[in-house]
Motif scaffolding. Sequence first.
Motif, PDB file in Angstrom:
ATOM      1  N   THR A 231     -12.054 -32.887  58.866  1.00 40.82           N
ATOM      2  CA  THR A 231     -12.729 -32.622  57.567  1.00 40.82           C
ATOM      3  C   THR A 231     -12.951 -33.906  56.730  1.00 40.82           C
ATOM      4  O   THR A 231     -13.679 -33.709  56.017  1.00 40.82           O
ATOM      5  CB  THR A 231     -11.619 -31.968  56.833  1.00 40.82           C
ATOM      6  OG1 THR A 231     -10.321 -33.088  56.705  1.00 40.82           O
ATOM      7  CG2 THR A 231     -10.772 -30.778  57.597  1.00 40.82           C
ATOM      8  N   CYS A 235      -4.296 -35.646  54.795  1.00 44.22           N
ATOM      9  CA  CYS A 235      -3.463 -34.641  54.233  1.00 44.22           C
ATOM     10  C   CYS A 235      -2.091 -35.205  54.551  1.00 44.22           C
ATOM     11  O   CYS A 235      -1.934 -36.419  55.158  1.00 44.22           O
ATOM     12  CB  CYS A 235      -3.301 -33.453  55.310  1.00 44.22           C
ATOM     13  SG  CYS A 235      -3.150 -33.864  57.227  1.00 44.22           S
ATOM     14  N   GLU A 309      -5.414 -26.568  55.202  1.00 41.85           N
ATOM     15  CA  GLU A 309      -6.237 -26.442  54.196  1.00 41.85           C
ATOM     16  C   GLU A 309      -5.885 -25.488  53.097  1.00 41.85           C
ATOM     17  O   GLU A 309      -6.009 -25.551  52.010  1.00 41.85           O
ATOM     18  CB  GLU A 309      -7.722 -26.145  54.784  1.00 41.85           C
ATOM     19  CG  GLU A 309      -8.471 -27.237  55.456  1.00 41.85           C
ATOM     20  CD  GLU A 309     -10.056 -26.921  55.899  1.00 41.85           C
ATOM     21  OE1 GLU A 309     -10.057 -25.635  56.376  1.00 41.85           O
ATOM     22  OE2 GLU A 309     -10.706 -27.561  55.918  1.00 41.85           O
ATOM     23  N   ASP A 313      -5.249 -26.366  49.165  1.00 39.52           N
ATOM     24  CA  ASP A 313      -5.774 -25.702  48.146  1.00 39.52           C
ATOM     25  C   ASP A 313      -5.084 -25.331  46.939  1.00 39.52           C
ATOM     26  O   ASP A 313      -5.339 -25.388  45.703  1.00 39.52           O
ATOM     27  CB  ASP A 313      -6.792 -24.640  48.680  1.00 39.52           C
ATOM     28  CG  ASP A 313      -7.951 -25.065  49.385  1.00 39.52           C
ATOM     29  OD1 ASP A 313      -8.511 -26.300  49.299  1.00 39.52           O
ATOM     30  OD2 ASP A 313      -8.396 -24.148  50.240  1.00 39.52           O
TER      31      ASP A 313
END
Length: 417
Positions: A231, A235, A309, A313
């Motif tokens: 990506t 994270c 993800e 989000d």
Amino acid sequence: MSVSVNKLAPELVAAAEPTPSGHLPLSCMDRTAVVRILVDLMLVFKQGVQPAKAFRAALSRALVSYYPVAGRIVEPIPGEPEVACTGDGVWFVDASVDCSLKDVNNLERPLLLPKKELIPFAPPDVNEEDLIFMMQVTEFTCGGFAVGIRFSHTVFDGLGAAQFLQAVAEIARGHARLVVDPVWCRDAIPSPPKLSRGHAPSLASFRFETSVFDVSSDHISAVKNQFWRETGQKCSTFDVVTAMIWQSRTRAIGLDPHADVHLGFAANTRHLLRQVLPQEGFYGNCVYPMGIQTTAGTIAGSSPVEVIELIRDAKERMSAKFLDWMMGDAEDDPYKVPLEYGTLVVSDWSRVGFSEVNYGWGEPIHVAPLNDDSNFIASCIYLQPSMPKQGVRLLTRCVQKEHLPAFTEETMKFVHN
């Protein structure tokens, strides 16, 4: 081996000096029914010198600044709890065991001593729902000891409870004054126009099994690197571990692929209330419940990166959703979590501060929540693993017995992959 625990009668420890009286309000976050529980917690220490005596004295002095903790929760108006600063004190239990910590595997899971022997209980004629804090110190023949804590989630969140324990520890170590002065100011937090009282958990619906898994920091780093490669973004450890446990559980319980599954977690909102709260010292509830809903097939069939993800989000939407809730514009009540088998709630205790509490003889060798009798919702708590391990310990109560083998198999794929 047969082990005998000697628990003395509980005694009230009051503040060492006179303290203010009167009633103090609770915030809208404190008053939600979902936090009206006592949280049971144990900290295990390798060594100490007359810890019960030291703790009793330090607790008494800490209650001068934290005088509301020596009071009682009252509810003059139904649904509107507040704290009466009665100065009654907190219940303290002195206990000893005729064995070493090694004899009971340092009180690791599964516990070799009953939970009821390790945590404090008030006398039978006392309503424990009115209490704010209790402590038990259990000494072992090796010089080690365990501190059993019970605190009211109505008055403290995790960061707040750890702050209070840190204050007691500072005094026990000989500090003349607290490093952080406590601040009440619950009425500074605005109440949303459409405030839900939440729903108190009712009868237990499930029979969850307790399991413990240690995830190494090396493996967490490997997944973070994979996420970066795919990506171009970073994270967190929370993202990685949450994705793993949610996916492992979803695959194990075998729901219909089209069935809804829910993930819930509490997000700290102190940074969003800087204009009304002090920079430090606040020890009340200051969290907002975040939730993600999707289908079992989506979580079971996605890659770890795709699940991460989803979690990222949701975290990015938290600020906007919290502010909408505070303004009364939230579409859904964040406190109405579906009490279904497809729901999982995770809590990150690894950075709250419990593992850094030092009463003068070093930090705890491990910290363990003890609310094993909570069966109304599937849960996973993130902790620091026992020293000297590095990584995250997962304390799970999220599957019933029939799904435990599959859940263990799925989780171990991640832990040992």
